[in-house]
Write an enzyme that holds these catalytic residues in place. Structure first.
Site, short mmCIF file in Angstrom:
data_model
loop_
_atom_site.label_atom_id
_atom_site.label_comp_id
_atom_site.label_asym_id
_atom_site.label_seq_id
_atom_site.Cartn_x
_atom_site.Cartn_y
_atom_site.Cartn_z
N HIS A 46 0.80 -1.22 0.00
CA HIS A 46 0.00 0.00 0.00
C HIS A 46 0.83 1.27 0.00
O HIS A 46 0.29 2.36 -0.15
CB HIS A 46 -1.00 0.02 1.16
CG HIS A 46 -0.36 0.22 2.50
ND1 HIS A 46 0.29 -0.79 3.14
CD2 HIS A 46 -0.27 1.31 3.30
CE1 HIS A 46 0.75 -0.33 4.30
NE2 HIS A 46 0.43 0.94 4.41
C1 UD1 Z 1 -2.61 4.61 6.68
C2 UD1 Z 1 -1.35 5.01 7.44
C3 UD1 Z 1 -0.27 3.97 7.24
C4 UD1 Z 1 -0.76 2.58 7.55
C5 UD1 Z 1 -2.01 2.32 6.71
C6 UD1 Z 1 -2.56 0.94 6.95
C7 UD1 Z 1 -0.91 7.43 7.62
C8 UD1 Z 1 0.01 8.49 7.18
N1 UD1 Z 1 -0.80 6.27 6.99
O1 UD1 Z 1 -2.29 4.68 5.31
O2 UD1 Z 1 0.80 4.26 8.11
O3 UD1 Z 1 0.23 1.64 7.25
O4 UD1 Z 1 -2.97 3.31 7.07
O5 UD1 Z 1 -3.72 0.73 6.24
O6 UD1 Z 1 -1.68 7.64 8.52
N2 UD1 Z 1 -9.62 4.24 2.22
C9 UD1 Z 1 -10.83 3.63 2.06
N3 UD1 Z 1 -11.44 3.15 3.18
C10 UD1 Z 1 -10.90 3.23 4.41
C11 UD1 Z 1 -9.66 3.88 4.56
C12 UD1 Z 1 -9.03 4.37 3.47
O7 UD1 Z 1 -11.34 3.52 0.95
O8 UD1 Z 1 -11.52 2.76 5.38
C13 UD1 Z 1 -8.92 4.75 1.03
C14 UD1 Z 1 -9.21 6.18 0.75
O9 UD1 Z 1 -9.27 6.34 -0.62
C15 UD1 Z 1 -8.00 6.90 1.27
C16 UD1 Z 1 -6.89 5.88 1.05
O10 UD1 Z 1 -7.53 4.62 1.23
O11 UD1 Z 1 -7.77 8.09 0.63
C17 UD1 Z 1 -5.75 6.01 1.99
O12 UD1 Z 1 -6.18 6.05 3.35
P1 UD1 Z 1 -5.32 6.88 4.43
O13 UD1 Z 1 -5.89 6.73 5.77
O14 UD1 Z 1 -5.14 8.27 3.94
O15 UD1 Z 1 -3.89 6.22 4.37
P2 UD1 Z 1 -3.42 4.70 4.20
O16 UD1 Z 1 -2.73 4.58 2.89
O17 UD1 Z 1 -4.51 3.75 4.53
#
Ligand code: UD1
Length: 375
Positions: free
Chosen positions: A218
């Site tokens: 990811h």
């Molecule tokens: C976050 C953490 C990372 C961790 C990862 C595990 C930060 C900087 N990063 O990254 O350290 O390893 O979580 O998963 O906090 N999304 C969904 N549904 C959800 C959550 C996210 O669709 O329930 C999608 C959204 O499009 C979002 C993207 O995933 O924009 C990224 O989510 P985000 O929380 O920004 O960061 P992660 O890449 O998940």
């Protein structure tokens, strides 16, 4: 930096515990269970920031791990780093003013961890950081920034491995604030192994023990470039032809695959994000794991399963020096060589690092009780 004040006589210690994203949930779970065992000593308030909100990324973890319903959900959702951090900061500040906890407890390195910490210290509420002192020295990773900033203003720094203490001392943290307590994520792993095994995930997916690999991806460095994704999937497709590769796809990665590869789907055994127990059930019997996650490097070490980390550095070096982890970088050719080498050699023999024994949460809560309680 705010110093802790002891509670009034015989008053429970009010702890506001914060969790926001998937890797936080398995860390907060054993702490919440430990508070629940000491009802006269602690009054926990669990806050879910809502950084992760999908059923598969959040709710299923609360259910599988028996984490109580959050007292408050801030519902911040996705956004740019600035937006996400700012949303948590604004919303949690209001909550802290209202609830006035004696301590704010944060875990890990996600945006919610940093935002909650900043809000708390500015209100003079001391912060306890669980999983402190880890450094990858890669300031391009947002988690690296979150870790350094969180540690620099936290009062209690609870560490998982010896190097973390060295890192913190080098940054000028007074030694009396650093507590080597072990790994709360491994508390959760050890207490859920048997339940995970009973799910028979390996059979349910038509696989056999040691007869498959697991892939998780990811990080922006792996999934944000079309070229990198295409080349990675070529290499992993070749592995899949010999050894099935199970690939639970993170939502961010699913989006990146769709945007960058269009209709060409990777030739792997793709699944939606798995629940904690389902994933652990698979992890235990895998021949190898390929990942860019932080936590999975530790989980494979605790289980003695070979792990190839698809990143240039790790903030968890004990998984390499004592465990089963190898850092192979992000170059697909180097990854292919590492896979072949692992396929030819005997499985790596690691040992479980010191204090990864299932009792980290007890040690943490003991320290908070000693420092804050007045019983
Ligand atoms: C976050 C953490 C990372 C961790 C990862 C595990 C930060 C900087 N990063 O990254 O350290 O390893 O979580 O998963 O906090 N999304 C969904 N549904 C959800 C959550 C996210 O669709 O329930 C999608 C959204 O499009 C979002 C993207 O995933 O924009 C990224 O989510 P985000 O929380 O920004 O960061 P992660 O890449 O998940």
């Amino acid at each position: 930096m705010p110093s802790p004040t002891r509670c009034k006589e015989n008053q429970p210690i009010r702890v506001l515990a914060v969790a926001g994203a998937r890797p936080n949930f398995m860390k907060i779970a054993p702490l919440m269970h430990e508070f629940a065992r000491r009802p006269s000593r602690f009054e926990p308030i669990l806050v879910h920031t809502g950084q992760h909100y999908d059923r598969a990324m959040s709710d299923s973890f609360f259910r599988d791990l028996g984490i109580p319903e959050p007292d408050v959900n801030l519902g911040v959702g996705s956004g740019s780093h600035g937006e996400q951090t700012a949303q948590v900061l604004m919303k949690i500040e209001r909550l802290l003013i209202e609830r006035r906890p004696d301590v704010v407890l944060v875990v890990g390195d996600v945006n919610s961890t940093l935002a909650a910490t900043l809000a708390a210290v500015k209100l003079h509420i001391p912060v306890a950081h669980v999983e402190a002192g880890l450094r990858s020295w890669d300031r391009e990773m947002p988690e690296g920034i979150n870790r350094v900033l969180t540690d620099s203003v936290s009062h209690w720094l609870f560490t998982t491995e010896a190097v973390a203490e060295t890192n913190l001392l080098r940054e000028g943290v007074p030694p009396e604030r650093i507590h080597f307590v072990g790994n709360v994520m491994i508390d959760t792993l050890l207490s859920h192994r048997e339940r995970a095994r009973k799910l028979n995930m390996v059979e349910r997916l038509g696989l056999s023990p040691q007869g498959y690999a697991i892939l998780t991806l990811h990080r922006p460095s792996n999934v944000d470039s079309a070229d990198q994704l295409r080349r990675l999937f070529e290499v992993l497709g070749r592995l899949n032809a010999e050894l099935p590769v199970v690939f639970p796809v993170h939502p961010r990665t699913a989006k990146a695959i769709e945007q960058n590869l269009g209709d060409t789907k990777p030739e792997l055994m793709m699944t939606p994000p798995l629940g904690y127990l389902e994933f652990l059930g698979l992890l235990m019997d895998a021949q190898m794991v390929l990942t860019d996650s932080g936590g999975i490097q530790e989980e494979t070490t605790a289980l003695g399963v070979a792990c190839l980390t698809l990143r240039d550095s790790t903030e968890r070096p004990v998984t390499v020096s004592e465990g089963t982890n190898t850092i192979v970088g992000t170059d697909p050719e180097a990854i292919e060589k590492a896979i072949q080498k692992l396929r030819r050699s005997a499985p790596p023999k690691g040992r479980r690092p010191a204090l990864w024994d299932g009792n980290a949460a007890t040690r943490i809560v003991d320290i908070l009780e000693k420092d804050l309680g007045n019983f």
